[in-house]
Design an enzyme around this catalytic site. Structure first.
Site, PDB file in Angstrom:
ATOM      1  N   THR A  82      45.352  44.746  24.680  1.00 39.18           N
ATOM      2  CA  THR A  82      45.260  43.872  25.838  1.00 39.18           C
ATOM      3  C   THR A  82      46.626  43.256  26.119  1.00 39.18           C
ATOM      4  OG1 THR A  82      43.979  42.116  26.873  1.00 39.18           O
ATOM      5  CG2 THR A  82      44.521  41.812  24.556  1.00 39.18           C
ATOM      6  N   SER A 155      48.894  43.462  46.328  1.00 41.66           N
ATOM      7  CA  SER A 155      47.793  43.719  47.250  1.00 41.66           C
ATOM      8  C   SER A 155      47.992  42.915  48.521  1.00 41.66           C
ATOM      9  CB  SER A 155      46.515  43.267  46.534  1.00 41.66           C
ATOM     10  OG  SER A 155      45.473  43.068  47.437  1.00 41.66           O
ATOM     11  N   TYR A 168      41.937  36.202  41.897  1.00 37.82           N
ATOM     12  CA  TYR A 168      42.771  37.401  42.016  1.00 37.82           C
ATOM     13  C   TYR A 168      43.960  37.146  42.944  1.00 37.82           C
ATOM     14  CZ  TYR A 168      43.824  42.269  43.471  1.00 37.82           C
ATOM     15  OH  TYR A 168      44.436  43.458  43.773  1.00 37.82           O
ATOM     16  N   SER A 169      43.639  36.555  44.110  1.00 39.41           N
ATOM     17  CA  SER A 169      44.662  36.276  45.104  1.00 39.41           C
ATOM     18  C   SER A 169      45.751  35.353  44.534  1.00 39.41           C
ATOM     19  CB  SER A 169      43.977  35.612  46.297  1.00 39.41           C
ATOM     20  OG  SER A 169      44.658  35.888  47.471  1.00 39.41           O
ATOM     21  N   LYS A 172      48.136  37.296  42.395  1.00 35.06           N
ATOM     22  CA  LYS A 172      48.995  38.222  43.150  1.00 35.06           C
ATOM     23  C   LYS A 172      50.067  37.464  43.950  1.00 35.06           C
ATOM     24  CE  LYS A 172      47.193  42.289  42.055  1.00 35.06           C
ATOM     25  NZ  LYS A 172      47.922  43.193  41.136  1.00 35.06           N
ATOM     26  N   ILE A 203      41.909  50.780  48.151  1.00 39.70           N
ATOM     27  CA  ILE A 203      42.162  52.115  47.618  1.00 39.70           C
ATOM     28  C   ILE A 203      40.904  52.598  46.912  1.00 39.70           C
ATOM     29  CG2 ILE A 203      43.675  53.475  46.119  1.00 39.70           C
ATOM     30  CD1 ILE A 203      45.159  51.931  48.396  1.00 39.70           C
ATOM     31  N   THR A 205      39.128  53.742  44.172  1.00 37.38           N
ATOM     32  CA  THR A 205      39.155  53.952  42.721  1.00 37.38           C
ATOM     33  C   THR A 205      37.723  53.986  42.191  1.00 37.38           C
ATOM     34  OG1 THR A 205      39.465  51.570  42.428  1.00 37.38           O
ATOM     35  CG2 THR A 205      41.433  52.926  42.367  1.00 37.38           C
TER      36      THR A 205
HETATM   37  N1  LIG Z   1      41.787  49.508  44.105  1.00 34.30           N
HETATM   38  C1  LIG Z   1      42.128  48.760  45.158  1.00 34.30           C
HETATM   39  O1  LIG Z   1      41.446  48.740  46.179  1.00 34.30           O
HETATM   40  C2  LIG Z   1      43.377  47.914  45.119  1.00 34.30           C
HETATM   41  C3  LIG Z   1      43.741  47.230  46.283  1.00 34.30           C
HETATM   42  C4  LIG Z   1      44.899  46.462  46.282  1.00 34.30           C
HETATM   43  C5  LIG Z   1      45.650  46.381  45.118  1.00 34.30           C
HETATM   44  N2  LIG Z   1      45.279  47.032  43.992  1.00 34.30           N
HETATM   45  C6  LIG Z   1      46.091  46.891  42.778  1.00 34.30           C
HETATM   46  O2  LIG Z   1      46.401  48.156  42.230  1.00 34.30           O
HETATM   47  C7  LIG Z   1      46.504  48.049  40.812  1.00 34.30           C
HETATM   48  C8  LIG Z   1      45.609  49.080  40.152  1.00 34.30           C
HETATM   49  O3  LIG Z   1      44.292  48.877  40.610  1.00 34.30           O
HETATM   50  P1  LIG Z   1      43.081  49.858  40.258  1.00 34.30           P
HETATM   51  O4  LIG Z   1      42.043  49.665  41.296  1.00 34.30           O
HETATM   52  O5  LIG Z   1      43.604  51.211  39.965  1.00 34.30           O
HETATM   53  O6  LIG Z   1      42.553  49.152  38.909  1.00 34.30           O
HETATM   54  P2  LIG Z   1      41.476  49.649  37.836  1.00 34.30           P
HETATM   55  O7  LIG Z   1      40.956  50.986  38.198  1.00 34.30           O
HETATM   56  O8  LIG Z   1      40.521  48.523  37.647  1.00 34.30           O
HETATM   57  O9  LIG Z   1      42.378  49.783  36.535  1.00 34.30           O
HETATM   58  C9  LIG Z   1      42.874  48.664  35.908  1.00 34.30           C
HETATM   59  C10 LIG Z   1      43.660  49.107  34.692  1.00 34.30           C
HETATM   60  O10 LIG Z   1      44.098  47.955  33.976  1.00 34.30           O
HETATM   61  C11 LIG Z   1      43.666  48.041  32.622  1.00 34.30           C
HETATM   62  N3  LIG Z   1      43.358  46.697  32.130  1.00 34.30           N
HETATM   63  C12 LIG Z   1      42.366  45.871  32.535  1.00 34.30           C
HETATM   64  N4  LIG Z   1      42.396  44.713  31.848  1.00 34.30           N
HETATM   65  C13 LIG Z   1      43.434  44.809  30.995  1.00 34.30           C
HETATM   66  C14 LIG Z   1      43.972  43.935  30.000  1.00 34.30           C
HETATM   67  N5  LIG Z   1      43.434  42.746  29.759  1.00 34.30           N
HETATM   68  N6  LIG Z   1      45.057  44.339  29.305  1.00 34.30           N
HETATM   69  C15 LIG Z   1      45.584  45.551  29.544  1.00 34.30           C
HETATM   70  N7  LIG Z   1      45.132  46.428  30.451  1.00 34.30           N
HETATM   71  C16 LIG Z   1      44.061  46.056  31.166  1.00 34.30           C
HETATM   72  C17 LIG Z   1      42.434  48.948  32.683  1.00 34.30           C
HETATM   73  O11 LIG Z   1      42.198  49.665  31.499  1.00 34.30           O
HETATM   74  P3  LIG Z   1      41.311  49.090  30.275  1.00 34.30           P
HETATM   75  O12 LIG Z   1      40.045  48.555  30.867  1.00 34.30           O
HETATM   76  O13 LIG Z   1      41.151  50.267  29.383  1.00 34.30           O
HETATM   77  O14 LIG Z   1      42.165  48.033  29.658  1.00 34.30           O
HETATM   78  C18 LIG Z   1      42.849  49.956  33.749  1.00 34.30           C
HETATM   79  O15 LIG Z   1      43.651  50.970  33.198  1.00 34.30           O
HETATM   80  C19 LIG Z   1      46.128  46.618  40.468  1.00 34.30           C
HETATM   81  O16 LIG Z   1      47.307  45.846  40.295  1.00 34.30           O
HETATM   82  C20 LIG Z   1      45.361  46.154  41.682  1.00 34.30           C
HETATM   83  O17 LIG Z   1      45.433  44.756  41.857  1.00 34.30           O
HETATM   84  C21 LIG Z   1      44.148  47.807  43.966  1.00 34.30           C
END
Ligand SMILES: NC(=O)c1ccc[n+]([C@@H]2O[C@H](COP(=O)([O-])OP(=O)(O)OC[C@H]3O[C@@H](n4cnc5c(N)ncnc54)[C@H](OP(=O)(O)O)[C@@H]3O)[C@@H](O)[C@H]2O)c1
Ligand SMILES: *[C@@H]1O[C@H](CO)[C@@H](O)[C@H](O)[C@H]1NC(C)=O
Length: 271
Positions: A82, A155, A168-169, A172, A203, A205
């Site tokens: 973590t 974001s 979250y906001s 960021k 995005i 995901t």
């Molecule tokens: N998806 C969207 O719509 C969106 C929109 C705007 C911005 N973003 C930004 O894009 C980035 C990636 O987003 P995503 O949607 O791909 O996220 P995601 O699928 O939720 O992945 C998050 C990653 O962070 C890891 N993680 C979570 N808690 C953690 C901790 N305490 N310590 C270390 N690692 C941790 C998770 O793996 P583990 O659980 O294995 O630790 C995972 O690999 C983020 O910064 C997000 O804010 C995403």
């Protein structure tokens, strides 16, 4: 038509440029066990970079590393655990140096009205913000040596007040303050380390289906390209980020209104 052709040619050149630029580079991607981070690791592998991926779930990272090796990574390694304000970059594992630090991980939060839980904000700040600061501080000597890059994934919620994502906001927005100030200092001090802040719209995901999210593969490539080209900020999707942001400083109430309308139509809060 000619303008269009030229644009496509330019975009292609740009793409080749960033593709070549990352061959043999040492890159860390945090939060790379899934989502956008995982896709970034695969793009970097295809480009022939040395990648080091981090997240908490070791089993998932193991699979990402295997795939990176298949795709042609210079090397691929993982560090599980973590991330918090204590975290140092695992860069020494990358044969002693680092060219690009991609900070991407996020902790879990809720999508609802702010519930008054201050401890949750503190915990989320630790994961989403303070660990970014700590890793940057510990990576900086190596990045200075390589003339490297820091890429920070943020974001639209880190530029504009969105409802139902208060914690979250907050984390960021903090990233914008820290890294935009630091970029100014680097410029004054002639520190040759670029800082790229990435402003993303929704995005795909696999979590939200209703907001017609953009593809994570393309998003991941845009982030890497922006970092390699040492851009100040990356906007993806452009029309859903850069364009609305033009309203922010000139017609803030209008933008606030449009955001509220959007949420009313697309997704009422759970609570
Ligand atoms: N998806 C969207 O719509 C969106 C929109 C705007 C911005 N973003 C930004 O894009 C980035 C990636 O987003 P995503 O949607 O791909 O996220 P995601 O699928 O939720 O992945 C998050 C990653 O962070 C890891 N993680 C979570 N808690 C953690 C901790 N305490 N310590 C270390 N690692 C941790 C998770 O793996 P583990 O659980 O294995 O630790 C995972 O690999 C983020 O910064 C997000 O804010 C995403
Ligand atoms: C800064 O680093 C980049 C990439 O490593 C390099 O291309 C550029 O020439 C460097 N600039 C200066 C002023 O040293």
């Amino acid at each position: 038509v000619q303008v269009c052709k030229n644009f496509i040619k330019m975009a292609f050149k740009c793409w080749i440029l960033s593709f070549e630029m990352l061959k043999g580079k040492r890159v860390i991607v945090t939060g790379a066990s899934t989502g956008i981070g995982e896709q970034m690791a695969y793009h970097l592998a295809r480009m022939g970079a040395h990648v080091l991926v981090t997240a908490r779930t070791e089993a998932k990272l193991q699979k990402v590393v295997e795939r990176c090796r298949e795709l042609g990574a210079g090397s691929a390694q993982l560090v599980s655990g973590t991330l918090s304000h204590h975290t140092l970059t695992p860069a020494p594992l990358l044969s002693g140096g680092l060219d690009m630090l991609i900070l991407n991980h996020v902790g879990k939060s809720y999508f609802s009205y702010f519930d008054g839980d201050v401890r949750h904000i503190q915990k989320l700040l630790d994961i989403n913000f303070l660990s970014y600061v700590a890793m940057t501080v510990s990576a900086l000597p190596m990045l200075k040596q390589s003339g490297g890059s820091i890429v920070v994934v943020s974001s639209m919620a880190g530029k504009v007040g969105f409802p139902f994502t208060v914690p979250y906001s907050a984390t960021k927005f903090a990233l914008d303050g820290f890294f935009s100030s630091l970029r100014q200092e680097f410029s004054i001090q002639n520190v040759n380390v670029s800082i790229t802040l990435c402003i993303l719209s929704f995005i795909d995901t696999g979590k939200i289906r209703t907001m017609s999210p953009a593809p994570k593969e393309e998003c991941a490539l845009e982030i890497i390209k922006g970092g390699a080209l040492r851009q100040r900020e990356v906007y993806y999707k452009y029309t859903l980020t850069k364009i609305p942001l033009l309203l922010r400083d000139w017609a803030a109430e209008l933008l606030d209104y449009l955001v509220r309308q959007h949420y009313r139509v697309e997704r009422p809060p759970a609570a």
